[in-house]
Design a protein around this motif. Sequence first.
Motif, PDB file in Angstrom:
ATOM      1  N   ARG A   1     -18.645  -5.806  20.698  1.00 31.42           N
ATOM      2  CA  ARG A   1     -19.996  -6.194  21.100  1.00 31.42           C
ATOM      3  C   ARG A   1     -20.265  -7.657  20.749  1.00 31.42           C
ATOM      4  N   ASP A   2     -19.848  -8.061  19.557  1.00 33.77           N
ATOM      5  CA  ASP A   2     -20.067  -9.450  19.137  1.00 33.77           C
ATOM      6  C   ASP A   2     -19.328 -10.422  20.052  1.00 33.77           C
ATOM      7  N   ALA A   3     -18.081 -10.102  20.385  1.00 37.49           N
ATOM      8  CA  ALA A   3     -17.293 -10.991  21.234  1.00 37.49           C
ATOM      9  C   ALA A   3     -17.905 -11.109  22.633  1.00 37.49           C
ATOM     10  N   ARG A   4     -18.335  -9.989  23.184  1.00 37.52           N
ATOM     11  CA  ARG A   4     -18.954 -10.014  24.514  1.00 37.52           C
ATOM     12  C   ARG A   4     -20.238 -10.838  24.507  1.00 37.52           C
ATOM     13  N   ASP A   5     -21.092 -10.591  23.516  1.00 37.43           N
ATOM     14  CA  ASP A   5     -22.362 -11.318  23.448  1.00 37.43           C
ATOM     15  C   ASP A   5     -22.138 -12.812  23.261  1.00 37.43           C
ATOM     16  N   LEU A   6     -21.162 -13.149  22.424  1.00 35.40           N
ATOM     17  CA  LEU A   6     -20.878 -14.556  22.147  1.00 35.40           C
ATOM     18  C   LEU A   6     -20.409 -15.269  23.410  1.00 35.40           C
ATOM     19  N   ALA A   7     -19.484 -14.652  24.144  1.00 33.79           N
ATOM     20  CA  ALA A   7     -18.970 -15.267  25.370  1.00 33.79           C
ATOM     21  C   ALA A   7     -20.059 -15.354  26.440  1.00 33.79           C
ATOM     22  N   GLU A   8     -20.824 -14.279  26.580  1.00 37.02           N
ATOM     23  CA  GLU A   8     -21.853 -14.236  27.618  1.00 37.02           C
ATOM     24  C   GLU A   8     -22.941 -15.275  27.367  1.00 37.02           C
ATOM     25  N   SER A   9     -23.242 -15.551  26.089  1.00 34.36           N
ATOM     26  CA  SER A   9     -24.276 -16.535  25.768  1.00 34.36           C
ATOM     27  C   SER A   9     -23.900 -17.932  26.232  1.00 34.36           C
ATOM     28  N   LYS A  10     -22.598 -18.186  26.443  1.00 32.09           N
ATOM     29  CA  LYS A  10     -22.141 -19.497  26.899  1.00 32.09           C
ATOM     30  C   LYS A  10     -21.577 -19.438  28.314  1.00 32.09           C
ATOM     31  N   GLY A  11     -21.847 -18.362  29.035  1.00 29.36           N
ATOM     32  CA  GLY A  11     -21.444 -18.272  30.424  1.00 29.36           C
ATOM     33  C   GLY A  11     -19.997 -17.924  30.636  1.00 29.36           C
TER      34      GLY A  11
ATOM     35  N   GLY B   1      -9.927 -18.328  15.205  1.00 24.61           N
ATOM     36  CA  GLY B   1     -10.123 -19.596  15.897  1.00 24.61           C
ATOM     37  C   GLY B   1     -10.577 -19.404  17.329  1.00 24.61           C
ATOM     38  N   ALA B   2      -9.994 -18.426  18.025  1.00 22.30           N
ATOM     39  CA  ALA B   2     -10.393 -18.146  19.401  1.00 22.30           C
ATOM     40  C   ALA B   2     -11.811 -17.599  19.451  1.00 22.30           C
ATOM     41  N   LEU B   3     -12.163 -16.728  18.489  1.00 23.43           N
ATOM     42  CA  LEU B   3     -13.501 -16.146  18.464  1.00 23.43           C
ATOM     43  C   LEU B   3     -14.558 -17.223  18.244  1.00 23.43           C
ATOM     44  N   VAL B   4     -14.302 -18.154  17.334  1.00 23.58           N
ATOM     45  CA  VAL B   4     -15.244 -19.242  17.064  1.00 23.58           C
ATOM     46  C   VAL B   4     -15.448 -20.100  18.308  1.00 23.58           C
ATOM     47  N   SER B   5     -14.360 -20.414  19.012  1.00 24.49           N
ATOM     48  CA  SER B   5     -14.453 -21.302  20.168  1.00 24.49           C
ATOM     49  C   SER B   5     -15.294 -20.699  21.284  1.00 24.49           C
ATOM     50  N   LEU B   6     -15.387 -19.355  21.364  1.00 28.52           N
ATOM     51  CA  LEU B   6     -16.197 -18.713  22.395  1.00 28.52           C
ATOM     52  C   LEU B   6     -17.667 -19.105  22.277  1.00 28.52           C
ATOM     53  N   GLY B   7     -18.092 -19.482  21.095  1.00 33.38           N
ATOM     54  CA  GLY B   7     -19.489 -19.828  20.872  1.00 33.38           C
ATOM     55  C   GLY B   7     -19.815 -21.278  21.129  1.00 33.38           C
ATOM     56  N   THR B   8     -18.855 -22.082  21.591  1.00 33.74           N
ATOM     57  CA  THR B   8     -19.129 -23.498  21.869  1.00 33.74           C
ATOM     58  C   THR B   8     -19.483 -23.679  23.351  1.00 33.74           C
TER      59      THR B   8
ATOM     60  N   SER C   1     -16.673 -15.135  30.516  1.00 34.55           N
ATOM     61  CA  SER C   1     -16.495 -13.742  30.912  1.00 34.55           C
ATOM     62  C   SER C   1     -16.523 -12.811  29.695  1.00 34.55           C
ATOM     63  N   PRO C   2     -17.469 -11.873  29.638  1.00 30.72           N
ATOM     64  CA  PRO C   2     -17.472 -10.904  28.530  1.00 30.72           C
ATOM     65  C   PRO C   2     -16.281  -9.958  28.609  1.00 30.72           C
ATOM     66  N   GLU C   3     -15.765  -9.721  29.830  1.00 30.24           N
ATOM     67  CA  GLU C   3     -14.591  -8.845  29.975  1.00 30.24           C
ATOM     68  C   GLU C   3     -13.359  -9.477  29.323  1.00 30.24           C
ATOM     69  N   LEU C   4     -13.166 -10.782  29.563  1.00 31.91           N
ATOM     70  CA  LEU C   4     -12.039 -11.463  28.929  1.00 31.91           C
ATOM     71  C   LEU C   4     -12.216 -11.499  27.413  1.00 31.91           C
ATOM     72  N   ALA C   5     -13.464 -11.694  26.964  1.00 33.02           N
ATOM     73  CA  ALA C   5     -13.727 -11.732  25.526  1.00 33.02           C
ATOM     74  C   ALA C   5     -13.385 -10.403  24.872  1.00 33.02           C
ATOM     75  N   GLU C   6     -13.740  -9.297  25.548  1.00 35.57           N
ATOM     76  CA  GLU C   6     -13.432  -7.991  24.971  1.00 35.57           C
ATOM     77  C   GLU C   6     -11.932  -7.740  24.944  1.00 35.57           C
ATOM     78  N   SER C   7     -11.217  -8.205  25.980  1.00 32.45           N
ATOM     79  CA  SER C   7      -9.768  -7.998  25.995  1.00 32.45           C
ATOM     80  C   SER C   7      -9.063  -8.813  24.917  1.00 32.45           C
ATOM     81  N   LEU C   8      -9.753  -9.830  24.380  1.00 30.64           N
ATOM     82  CA  LEU C   8      -9.186 -10.570  23.245  1.00 30.64           C
ATOM     83  C   LEU C   8      -9.096  -9.698  22.002  1.00 30.64           C
ATOM     84  N   VAL C   9     -10.037  -8.748  21.877  1.00 34.28           N
ATOM     85  CA  VAL C   9     -10.119  -7.943  20.656  1.00 34.28           C
ATOM     86  C   VAL C   9      -9.745  -6.482  20.877  1.00 34.28           C
ATOM     87  N   ASP C  10      -9.537  -6.068  22.139  1.00 37.17           N
ATOM     88  CA  ASP C  10      -9.172  -4.679  22.442  1.00 37.17           C
ATOM     89  C   ASP C  10      -7.814  -4.674  23.136  1.00 37.17           C
ATOM     90  N   LYS C  11      -6.857  -4.016  22.528  1.00 35.82           N
ATOM     91  CA  LYS C  11      -5.491  -4.012  23.060  1.00 35.82           C
ATOM     92  C   LYS C  11      -5.266  -2.940  24.115  1.00 35.82           C
TER      93      LYS C  11
END
Length: 432
Positions: free
Chosen positions: A63-73, A17-24, A75-85
């Motif tokens: 990579r997917d999480a970073r690209d998805l977040a960056e495409s909507k402005g 759910g969080a990953l999908v919302s990054l693309g909105t 933070s790619p760093e926060l997106a990566e920390s969602l998937v990297d512990k």
Amino acid sequence: KWAYTAALIDSQAISGGALVSLGTDEIFIDPNAKYGDVGEIGFDMEQFAWRLIEPKVESVLYRDARDLAESKGRSPELAESLVDKDVFVYAKPIAAAKEKVAGDGGDAKVVAEFEFKLVRADDANQPQPPWQLIPETGPERFLTLSGQRAKELGLAQHFATNREEMAEELKINLNEIIVYKYTITDTIVYYLNKPWVTAVLVIIGLISLYIEFNAPGTGAGGLMAGLCAMLFFWSRFLAGTSGWLEVLLFVAGLIFILMELFVIPGFGVSGLTGLLLLFCSAVLASQNFTIPQTAAEWNQSLTATLTLLISGMVFMVAAALISRRLGSIPIFNQLVLDTSARSVSGDLTADKDANGKPIPSVHPSVSVGDWGVAESLLRPAGRAKFAGRSFDVISDGSFVDSGTQVTVIRINGNVITVAVVDEDRVDENESA
């Protein structure tokens, strides 16, 4: 690009759910909602337990999480920390925070009020002030935030607790919103696509077809097999993994097998081709790609293949048991010819009931060893006459011309199998 998208998180957006919302384009979130924890897991067959996926697969998700977040402005760093512990994220306030500027065609971008820096947990050079550690990040911790915190860090853009507040902020008419809800049909399709349910469908379908061939004329087995096939492809159609190509391959496979059984003698190229077509149609109907490219696609293909292979092995065991005990299974015993000792004249069988009385033969007109004449061409199915009565029969695999003398060699269920009588035996019989 024609759509402007927004996500409403009124309770939680965890994992997918969080990953999908990054693309909105905009995220509306309740201040008390939970957001994050996108660590991907897979089933470990060796330890038979759910485990975090391998680093090789994780790198693709990063990579997917970073690209998805960056495409909507975002933070790619926060997106990566969602998937990297195993990462820390540091934040530094920006001197002048920028407002989000609405664009045309869904191109609006969100500009965070912080600058972020991502550091591995094992890195000895940690950033110094004014960089501040975001305490919700690593080690051994997937980024998980409250709604309040998600908005502070720029992942979410607005507070909203329900659809009405979201519609008011977006300045749209709530009555014009079309709501798609999860229905009972979606639930049925979801479970029918589960590997273990698929295996049950395949096993029931094959067993039903086997019973139909062993007890022809009733139609119950054929109807059940057809129902299983329809449920299989219906669920795949609605799940989006099957199209008409898979159905055509399935029908073609059936035609090849039927040609092998009733037109072409023996069991060779046509039958093997039919089985291969059926197998390919079932595998392709369970995936939305033709040739797997990624690790996830390979896993999906292997799951479908193993499901079918295991189902086939279970069916073979079940078929062997059914062929031995078909006459003793309730209901099915009504579909089976009595193969115990009997004569053409209709004598009682040698079997006896609990009181010791002889049991009358269910079908006393034909028995193993009886001679008859083929009334039609057997290829291998047709009709033969025994003692003045006509029966549906199947030859032992060879073509038999009409008028040829045959003998009953096997009765399995309602299937009477015959073989051509040796010419020497025919001459001896005529001499006698």
